[in-house]
Design a protein around this motif. Sequence first.
Motif, PDB file in Angstrom:
ATOM      1  N   ALA A  19     -64.014 -62.379  -8.857  1.00  0.00           N
ATOM      2  CA  ALA A  19     -63.411 -61.896 -10.212  1.00  0.00           C
ATOM      3  C   ALA A  19     -63.830 -60.850 -10.632  1.00  0.00           C
ATOM      4  O   ALA A  19     -63.253 -60.050 -11.348  1.00  0.00           O
ATOM      5  CB  ALA A  19     -63.736 -63.422 -11.142  1.00  0.00           C
ATOM      6  N   LEU A  23     -61.169 -57.793 -11.726  1.00  0.00           N
ATOM      7  CA  LEU A  23     -60.968 -57.192 -13.049  1.00  0.00           C
ATOM      8  C   LEU A  23     -60.948 -55.682 -13.263  1.00  0.00           C
ATOM      9  O   LEU A  23     -60.314 -55.105 -14.068  1.00  0.00           O
ATOM     10  CB  LEU A  23     -62.352 -57.633 -13.953  1.00  0.00           C
ATOM     11  N   TRP A  26     -56.972 -54.682 -10.870  1.00  0.00           N
ATOM     12  CA  TRP A  26     -55.511 -54.864 -11.507  1.00  0.00           C
ATOM     13  C   TRP A  26     -55.124 -53.771 -12.411  1.00  0.00           C
ATOM     14  O   TRP A  26     -54.206 -52.881 -12.281  1.00  0.00           O
ATOM     15  CB  TRP A  26     -55.399 -56.131 -12.007  1.00  0.00           C
ATOM     16  N   ARG A  56     -67.612 -51.754  -7.247  1.00  0.00           N
ATOM     17  CA  ARG A  56     -68.189 -52.849  -7.941  1.00  0.00           C
ATOM     18  C   ARG A  56     -69.539 -53.594  -6.997  1.00  0.00           C
ATOM     19  O   ARG A  56     -70.212 -53.788  -7.990  1.00  0.00           O
ATOM     20  CB  ARG A  56     -67.037 -54.001  -8.014  1.00  0.00           C
ATOM     21  N   ASN A 172     -57.352 -50.644 -22.048  1.00  0.00           N
ATOM     22  CA  ASN A 172     -57.864 -51.509 -21.257  1.00  0.00           C
ATOM     23  C   ASN A 172     -59.585 -51.773 -21.735  1.00  0.00           C
ATOM     24  O   ASN A 172     -59.837 -52.878 -21.440  1.00  0.00           O
ATOM     25  CB  ASN A 172     -57.962 -50.867 -19.707  1.00  0.00           C
ATOM     26  N   TRP A 175     -59.611 -54.986 -23.784  1.00  0.00           N
ATOM     27  CA  TRP A 175     -59.535 -56.274 -22.873  1.00  0.00           C
ATOM     28  C   TRP A 175     -60.759 -56.209 -22.232  1.00  0.00           C
ATOM     29  O   TRP A 175     -61.385 -57.471 -22.043  1.00  0.00           O
ATOM     30  CB  TRP A 175     -58.428 -56.113 -21.679  1.00  0.00           C
ATOM     31  N   VAL A 176     -61.511 -55.324 -21.747  1.00  0.00           N
ATOM     32  CA  VAL A 176     -63.033 -55.419 -21.270  1.00  0.00           C
ATOM     33  C   VAL A 176     -64.093 -56.034 -22.300  1.00  0.00           C
ATOM     34  O   VAL A 176     -64.709 -56.830 -21.926  1.00  0.00           O
ATOM     35  CB  VAL A 176     -63.570 -54.153 -20.753  1.00  0.00           C
ATOM     36  N   TYR A 179     -63.133 -59.834 -22.593  1.00  0.00           N
ATOM     37  CA  TYR A 179     -63.855 -60.676 -21.449  1.00  0.00           C
ATOM     38  C   TYR A 179     -65.224 -60.675 -21.457  1.00  0.00           C
ATOM     39  O   TYR A 179     -65.873 -61.755 -21.036  1.00  0.00           O
ATOM     40  CB  TYR A 179     -63.086 -60.525 -20.226  1.00  0.00           C
ATOM     41  N   ASP A 180     -65.751 -59.536 -21.514  1.00  0.00           N
ATOM     42  CA  ASP A 180     -67.227 -59.274 -21.269  1.00  0.00           C
ATOM     43  C   ASP A 180     -67.862 -59.970 -22.504  1.00  0.00           C
ATOM     44  O   ASP A 180     -69.100 -60.316 -22.288  1.00  0.00           O
ATOM     45  CB  ASP A 180     -67.572 -57.873 -21.268  1.00  0.00           C
ATOM     46  N   ASN A 268     -60.119 -64.589 -16.294  1.00  0.00           N
ATOM     47  CA  ASN A 268     -59.400 -63.308 -17.034  1.00  0.00           C
ATOM     48  C   ASN A 268     -58.601 -62.396 -16.194  1.00  0.00           C
ATOM     49  O   ASN A 268     -57.642 -61.837 -16.610  1.00  0.00           O
ATOM     50  CB  ASN A 268     -60.333 -62.538 -17.734  1.00  0.00           C
ATOM     51  N   HIS A 269     -59.065 -62.190 -14.930  1.00  0.00           N
ATOM     52  CA  HIS A 269     -58.296 -61.314 -14.024  1.00  0.00           C
ATOM     53  C   HIS A 269     -56.852 -61.754 -13.620  1.00  0.00           C
ATOM     54  O   HIS A 269     -55.977 -60.914 -13.555  1.00  0.00           O
ATOM     55  CB  HIS A 269     -58.753 -61.361 -12.530  1.00  0.00           C
ATOM     56  N   ALA A 272     -54.737 -59.583 -16.419  1.00  0.00           N
ATOM     57  CA  ALA A 272     -54.284 -58.395 -15.899  1.00  0.00           C
ATOM     58  C   ALA A 272     -53.518 -58.388 -14.761  1.00  0.00           C
ATOM     59  O   ALA A 272     -52.622 -57.522 -14.739  1.00  0.00           O
ATOM     60  CB  ALA A 272     -55.611 -57.686 -15.646  1.00  0.00           C
TER      61      ALA A 272
END
Length: 286
Positions: A19, A23, A26, A56, A172, A175-176, A179-180, A268-269, A272
């Motif tokens: 995941a 994130l 995408w 990552r 974006n 969005w981060v 979700y974070d 969450n991915h 996106a």
Amino acid sequence: MSAGKFSLYLDLIRWNRPAGWLLLLWPSLAALWIAAHGFPGWHLVAVFTLGTILMRSAGCCVNDVADRDFDRHVKRTAQRPVTTGAVSVREALVLGAVLALLAFVLVLTTNAVAIAWSFAALAIALVYPYAKRFVSMPQAVLGVAFSFGIPMAFAAVQSRVPLVAWVLLLGNLFWVIAYDTEYAMVDRDDDIRIGMKTSAITLGRADVPVIMACYAAYLVIWGAVLAGRIPAAVLAITLAVAGGQAAWHYTLIRRRERESCFRAFRVNHWLAFTVFAGIVAGYAMV
């Protein structure tokens, strides 16, 4: 290298939890399609896919070294290999450096502009793990780090980073943060106890409304950029499906229960991916 040590390295880079790199992936691939006005070619798709996984993974190594003294006090992270001592700090940093170097080799196959921007991307990735000590909303720093594939994509395709790339990065980033913050809600009690700074703590009871506002900002900004670039019907369907997922997330996080918030983060991915799929379909029809 023994099988046991290799297994620990895989655990260190979260290999069994894709995941995290999805994130990152995408939005980067979506930016490639927008920058190229359609399919950008297999070379760039491969470079950004493999580069995303490598960076990552490298980021996990640095993050676990930076947080090793905090992680032992958090239920979710207490058994991480660096925290338990199963992987040494030196081993983690060497592995992280090797992975980052491999990612840089991939960037070298693009162009000079993308290579130059890769140093900025690396710097931001190294800064984030320490932001949690000093910044009340470290999720915003992560937002920049996890969105930097967007200007990198434009640099790789167009040999420049136009204004639209920074607008997409801004969208974006929202969005981060969304979700974070869901992720931070999982560890809120532990983070308060050890003195860690997170958006979930800073926002308090405003956490859920702010998360939903960030989802809305993300979809509005990306929708505005895509308007006129892909067919209106495709854009409308894409935003409706993505918006429906955001609404579902509200039902998961509204009670602030640990497991439900963690589930919202883990899936969450797909939101996106929905946007990316809409972009691919839209450009295929232009």
